[in-house]
Design a protein around this motif. Structure first.
Motif, PDB file in Angstrom:
ATOM      1  N   THR A   1       0.842  -1.196   0.000  1.00 19.06           N
ATOM      2  CA  THR A   1       0.000   0.000   0.000  1.00 19.06           C
ATOM      3  C   THR A   1       0.874   1.240   0.000  1.00 19.06           C
ATOM      4  OG1 THR A   1      -1.815  -1.104   1.147  1.00 19.06           O
ATOM      5  CG2 THR A   1      -1.734   1.296   1.299  1.00 19.06           C
ATOM      6  N   VAL A   2       0.538   2.168  -0.874  1.00 20.01           N
ATOM      7  CA  VAL A   2       1.238   3.458  -0.917  1.00 20.01           C
ATOM      8  C   VAL A   2       0.321   4.514  -0.322  1.00 20.01           C
ATOM      9  CG1 VAL A   2       2.454   5.114  -2.348  1.00 20.01           C
ATOM     10  CG2 VAL A   2       2.320   2.731  -3.074  1.00 20.01           C
ATOM     11  N   ARG A   3       0.822   5.209   0.667  1.00 19.39           N
ATOM     12  CA  ARG A   3       0.055   6.303   1.260  1.00 19.39           C
ATOM     13  C   ARG A   3       0.481   7.619   0.612  1.00 19.39           C
ATOM     14  NH1 ARG A   3      -3.018   4.487   5.127  1.00 19.39           N
ATOM     15  NH2 ARG A   3      -2.525   2.448   6.059  1.00 19.39           N
ATOM     16  N   ALA A   4      -0.476   8.513   0.466  1.00 20.86           N
ATOM     17  CA  ALA A   4      -0.180   9.760  -0.232  1.00 20.86           C
ATOM     18  C   ALA A   4      -1.107  10.861   0.239  1.00 20.86           C
ATOM     19  CB  ALA A   4      -0.337   9.568  -1.745  1.00 20.86           C
ATOM     20  N   GLY A   5      -0.625  12.088   0.114  1.00 16.59           N
ATOM     21  CA  GLY A   5      -1.464  13.226   0.440  1.00 16.59           C
ATOM     22  C   GLY A   5      -2.573  13.416  -0.575  1.00 16.59           C
ATOM     23  N   ALA A   6      -2.301  13.007  -1.835  1.00 10.87           N
ATOM     24  CA  ALA A   6      -3.304  13.106  -2.895  1.00 10.87           C
ATOM     25  C   ALA A   6      -3.169  11.889  -3.798  1.00 10.87           C
ATOM     26  CB  ALA A   6      -3.120  14.389  -3.704  1.00 10.87           C
ATOM     27  N   VAL A   7      -4.294  11.427  -4.301  1.00 12.67           N
ATOM     28  CA  VAL A   7      -4.341  10.262  -5.199  1.00 12.67           C
ATOM     29  C   VAL A   7      -4.983  10.705  -6.509  1.00 12.67           C
ATOM     30  CG1 VAL A   7      -5.289   7.964  -5.593  1.00 12.67           C
ATOM     31  CG2 VAL A   7      -4.490   8.610  -3.303  1.00 12.67           C
ATOM     32  N   ILE A   8      -4.293  10.454  -7.620  1.00 15.45           N
ATOM     33  CA  ILE A   8      -4.821  10.764  -8.950  1.00 15.45           C
ATOM     34  C   ILE A   8      -5.062   9.459  -9.690  1.00 15.45           C
ATOM     35  CG2 ILE A   8      -4.353  11.835 -11.189  1.00 15.45           C
ATOM     36  CD1 ILE A   8      -2.578  13.858  -9.752  1.00 15.45           C
TER      37      ILE A   8
ATOM     38  N   VAL B   1     -12.371  17.395 -11.957  1.00 18.74           N
ATOM     39  CA  VAL B   1     -11.345  16.378 -11.684  1.00 18.74           C
ATOM     40  C   VAL B   1     -11.120  16.152 -10.195  1.00 18.74           C
ATOM     41  CG1 VAL B   1     -10.172  16.761 -13.867  1.00 18.74           C
ATOM     42  CG2 VAL B   1      -9.459  18.069 -11.857  1.00 18.74           C
ATOM     43  N   SER B   2     -11.598  17.049  -9.359  1.00 19.94           N
ATOM     44  CA  SER B   2     -11.457  16.879  -7.920  1.00 19.94           C
ATOM     45  C   SER B   2     -12.706  16.206  -7.358  1.00 19.94           C
ATOM     46  CB  SER B   2     -11.249  18.224  -7.232  1.00 19.94           C
ATOM     47  OG  SER B   2     -11.201  18.060  -5.824  1.00 19.94           O
ATOM     48  N   LEU B   3     -12.513  15.093  -6.635  1.00 20.27           N
ATOM     49  CA  LEU B   3     -13.626  14.327  -6.086  1.00 20.27           C
ATOM     50  C   LEU B   3     -13.753  14.493  -4.579  1.00 20.27           C
ATOM     51  CD1 LEU B   3     -13.050  11.035  -8.116  1.00 20.27           C
ATOM     52  CD2 LEU B   3     -14.438  13.019  -8.727  1.00 20.27           C
ATOM     53  N   GLY B   4     -12.904  15.314  -3.999  1.00 16.90           N
ATOM     54  CA  GLY B   4     -12.926  15.529  -2.560  1.00 16.90           C
ATOM     55  C   GLY B   4     -12.036  14.565  -1.811  1.00 16.90           C
ATOM     56  N   GLU B   5     -11.630  14.940  -0.601  1.00 11.39           N
ATOM     57  CA  GLU B   5     -10.808  14.118   0.287  1.00 11.39           C
ATOM     58  C   GLU B   5      -9.461  13.740  -0.335  1.00 11.39           C
ATOM     59  OE1 GLU B   5     -13.294  11.305   2.991  1.00 11.39           O
ATOM     60  OE2 GLU B   5     -14.181  11.137   0.974  1.00 11.39           O
ATOM     61  N   GLY B   6      -8.969  14.580  -1.241  1.00 14.11           N
ATOM     62  CA  GLY B   6      -7.670  14.312  -1.843  1.00 14.11           C
ATOM     63  C   GLY B   6      -7.695  13.302  -2.971  1.00 14.11           C
ATOM     64  N   LEU B   7      -8.880  12.970  -3.474  1.00 15.23           N
ATOM     65  CA  LEU B   7      -9.014  12.072  -4.615  1.00 15.23           C
ATOM     66  C   LEU B   7      -9.251  12.892  -5.887  1.00 15.23           C
ATOM     67  CD1 LEU B   7     -11.271   9.086  -3.487  1.00 15.23           C
ATOM     68  CD2 LEU B   7      -8.868   8.985  -4.162  1.00 15.23           C
TER      69      LEU B   7
ATOM     70  N   ARG C   1     -12.099  13.322 -19.231  1.00 18.12           N
ATOM     71  CA  ARG C   1     -12.391  14.544 -18.466  1.00 18.12           C
ATOM     72  C   ARG C   1     -12.239  15.790 -19.339  1.00 18.12           C
ATOM     73  NH1 ARG C   1     -15.337  12.312 -15.475  1.00 18.12           N
ATOM     74  NH2 ARG C   1     -15.417  14.070 -14.026  1.00 18.12           N
ATOM     75  N   ASP C   2     -11.626  15.664 -20.517  1.00 17.96           N
ATOM     76  CA  ASP C   2     -11.438  16.792 -21.437  1.00 17.96           C
ATOM     77  C   ASP C   2     -11.938  16.377 -22.822  1.00 17.96           C
ATOM     78  OD1 ASP C   2      -9.517  19.268 -20.313  1.00 17.96           O
ATOM     79  OD2 ASP C   2      -9.448  17.448 -19.116  1.00 17.96           O
ATOM     80  N   THR C   3     -11.079  16.393 -23.823  1.00 16.56           N
ATOM     81  CA  THR C   3     -11.483  15.962 -25.158  1.00 16.56           C
ATOM     82  C   THR C   3     -10.843  14.613 -25.470  1.00 16.56           C
ATOM     83  OG1 THR C   3      -9.645  17.183 -26.177  1.00 16.56           O
ATOM     84  CG2 THR C   3     -11.774  18.307 -26.015  1.00 16.56           C
ATOM     85  N   PRO C   4     -11.503  13.773 -26.277  1.00 13.57           N
ATOM     86  CA  PRO C   4     -10.963  12.445 -26.580  1.00 13.57           C
ATOM     87  C   PRO C   4      -9.806  12.531 -27.577  1.00 13.57           C
ATOM     88  CG  PRO C   4     -13.016  12.799 -27.759  1.00 13.57           C
ATOM     89  CD  PRO C   4     -12.834  13.993 -26.885  1.00 13.57           C
TER      90      PRO C   4
ATOM     91  N   ARG D   1      -3.808  19.701 -15.588  1.00 13.79           N
ATOM     92  CA  ARG D   1      -4.710  20.456 -14.709  1.00 13.79           C
ATOM     93  C   ARG D   1      -5.100  19.659 -13.469  1.00 13.79           C
ATOM     94  NH1 ARG D   1     -10.556  20.146 -15.237  1.00 13.79           N
ATOM     95  NH2 ARG D   1     -11.233  18.671 -16.851  1.00 13.79           N
ATOM     96  N   THR D   2      -5.171  18.329 -13.598  1.00 10.54           N
ATOM     97  CA  THR D   2      -5.471  17.514 -12.423  1.00 10.54           C
ATOM     98  C   THR D   2      -4.326  17.573 -11.429  1.00 10.54           C
ATOM     99  OG1 THR D   2      -6.764  16.027 -13.825  1.00 10.54           O
ATOM    100  CG2 THR D   2      -6.159  15.216 -11.648  1.00 10.54           C
ATOM    101  N   ALA D   3      -3.104  17.493 -11.917  1.00 12.67           N
ATOM    102  CA  ALA D   3      -1.950  17.595 -11.018  1.00 12.67           C
ATOM    103  C   ALA D   3      -1.893  18.962 -10.346  1.00 12.67           C
ATOM    104  CB  ALA D   3      -0.663  17.335 -11.809  1.00 12.67           C
ATOM    105  N   GLN D   4      -2.232  19.999 -11.089  1.00 10.19           N
ATOM    106  CA  GLN D   4      -2.217  21.341 -10.486  1.00 10.19           C
ATOM    107  C   GLN D   4      -3.246  21.448  -9.373  1.00 10.19           C
ATOM    108  OE1 GLN D   4      -2.786  23.704 -14.033  1.00 10.19           O
ATOM    109  NE2 GLN D   4      -0.594  24.036 -14.301  1.00 10.19           N
ATOM    110  N   GLU D   5      -4.418  20.835  -9.552  1.00  7.91           N
ATOM    111  CA  GLU D   5      -5.418  20.856  -8.486  1.00  7.91           C
ATOM    112  C   GLU D   5      -4.958  20.024  -7.288  1.00  7.91           C
ATOM    113  OE1 GLU D   5      -9.533  20.625  -9.063  1.00  7.91           O
ATOM    114  OE2 GLU D   5      -9.525  21.477 -11.087  1.00  7.91           O
ATOM    115  N   ALA D   6      -4.299  18.899  -7.556  1.00  4.52           N
ATOM    116  CA  ALA D   6      -3.786  18.082  -6.462  1.00  4.52           C
ATOM    117  C   ALA D   6      -2.695  18.826  -5.687  1.00  4.52           C
ATOM    118  CB  ALA D   6      -3.236  16.769  -7.012  1.00  4.52           C
TER     119      ALA D   6
END
Length: 421
Positions: A245-252, A380-386, A393-396, A407-412
């Motif tokens: 198990t890897v613990r992290a402050g944020a999970v993407i 992209v943010s689901l709350g609780e650091g997820l 989430r953008d264009t295919p 942008r997801t990493a920037q929010e994390a």
């Protein structure tokens, strides 16, 4: 890229080493934060990979790299990819068996007379296609992404391009690009795609599309990417894998959309997806020496076929030639039917072609159908650091995957910074 063991804890853990996951990891690493990427398979790239089969380079289905994507130009050393270019146009086989070769006259001036005189599309239809391209170039992308929305089919009809122009040229072309048989894709997405075709070169890296994610991965700190490490469970603050198990402050979670929805226990809906199946054949004599996409204007099952080695001889280990042919859906075309259709499209016997590989991509592209959010960006943010990243989430597209990762990493990172204040 693998390491002996997973770290116990990092600032950010990313699930999935596709384009979005690698871009997210690079953004985190450049910010000075620690990051680990868990990838279930034996290599990076996700749906953007290249395998080697009997010495030939076999991409993960139909792949074309458009050089106009802003995120691609920002993040990738395109010169290092040794890009091989295709003619910006198409060859179309009509229902009477005639072959029409068309090219963008702005990009290939020598083809302008041929394209102008070709009878596949009438003068009015050609003018309307040109007008559509001009609109996509003049209107800023931000406005296109927020424009009034309809399906692509309805948008083409609004421009007077329904009927023959759509059925003989636009539908087979867009079927392969979007994976969308009925052209239900949002007009916002179509408009941005059309802009990219008008601006960019259609290319492939000389060593296969997999060179793109390989370059991203090579720019990460050593031992960042952990292959053969599937995420069994994702929860706020941790990712459980068979190796620990890897613990992290944020999970993407940067897995393909359906897999992401499963890992996230319904926190996001599973996206509808389009499937593509690509057949690869080897031949001693090439069906053409032009690096030009061939389309079926008669509405047959093969949406496009391409002599890859006409543009990229490096896809072959020797003097032989590699031809790829794509159909919609997750099932291959029966070999007898496939060869009959290929002989018709290429106008040459194909009985001596050797079957090399068949690549099924059941979730090749997420379906960006109306209604889409203004700006074409899902949260992209689901709350609780997820967090969740990916082209769903953008264009295919490659552009959508890279933008989503960033942008997801920037929010994390913003979430982590807020937690340390």
């Amino acid at each position: 890229m693998t390491s002996p063991s997973l770290p116990d804890a990092v600032d950010v853990v990313v699930v999935g080493a596709g384009l979005a996951g690698l871009r997210a990891a690079r953004t985190v690493a450049r910010a000075g934060r620690s990051v680990a990427v868990c990838e279930a398979t034996d290599g990076v790239g996700g749906r953007v990979r290249t395998d080697v089969v009997d010495g030939f380079l076999v991409d993960r289905g139909f792949q074309i790299l458009n050089t106009s994507y802003p995120a691609l130009r920002r993040e990738i050393d395109l010169d290092a990819l040794d890009l091989r270019r295709f003619v910006p146009g198409a060859a179309v086989r009509d229902a009477e068996g005639r072959l029409h070769r068309l090219a963008d006259p702005r990009r290939v001036p020598s083809w302008a007379p041929r394209t102008a005189l070709d009878p596949l599309l009438g003068p009015l239809a050609k003018a309307r296609v040109a007008g559509l391209a001009l609109r996509s170039l003049v209107v800023p992308p931000s406005r296109q992404a927020r424009a009034p929305e309809r399906t692509t089919a309805d948008e083409l009809a609004r421009w007077g391009l329904d009927g023959t122009p759509t059925e003989t040229f636009l539908r087979p072309f867009l079927n392969g690009v979007l994976g969308d048989r009925d052209l239900e894709t949002s007009s916002r997405v179509f408009s941005l795609f059309w802009r990219s075709f008008a601006l960019g070169d259609l290319t492939l890296p000389s060593r296969g599309i997999g060179a793109l994610p390989a370059q991203l991965a090579a720019r990460l700190p050593a031992d960042t990417v952990h292959l053969h490490t599937p995420a069994r469970r994702v929860a706020p603050g941790r990712v459980e894998t068979p190796h620990g198990t890897v613990r992290a402050g944020a999970v993407i979670v940067a897995a393909e959309g359906t897999a992401a929805a499963e890992l996230l226990d319904g926190r996001i809906p599973a996206p509808r997806t389009f499937a593509l199946t690509t057949h690869f054949h080897v031949t001693a004599e090439p069906p053409t020496r032009r690096a030009l996409l061939h389309l079926d204007g008669a509405g047959g099952p093969i949406v496009n076929t391409l002599a890859l080695t006409a543009a990229a001889p490096s896809y072959s280990p020797d003097h032989r030639h590699l031809v790829q042919s794509t159909v919609l859906g997750p099932e291959p075309l029966p070999e007898r039917d496939l060869r009959r259709e290929l002989a018709r499209l290429w106008g040459t016997p194909v009985g001596a072609w050797d079957e090399l590989a068949t690549v099924r991509v059941p979730r090749a592209l997420p379906a960006a159908v109306p209604p889409t959010p203004a700006g074409l960006r899902h949260p992209v943010s689901l709350g609780e650091g997820l967090f969740v990243a990916g082209d769903h989430r953008d264009t295919p597209s490659v552009q959508g995957a890279l933008v989503s990762g960033r942008r997801t990493a920037q929010e994390a990172l913003a979430y982590l910074s807020a937690g340390t204040r």
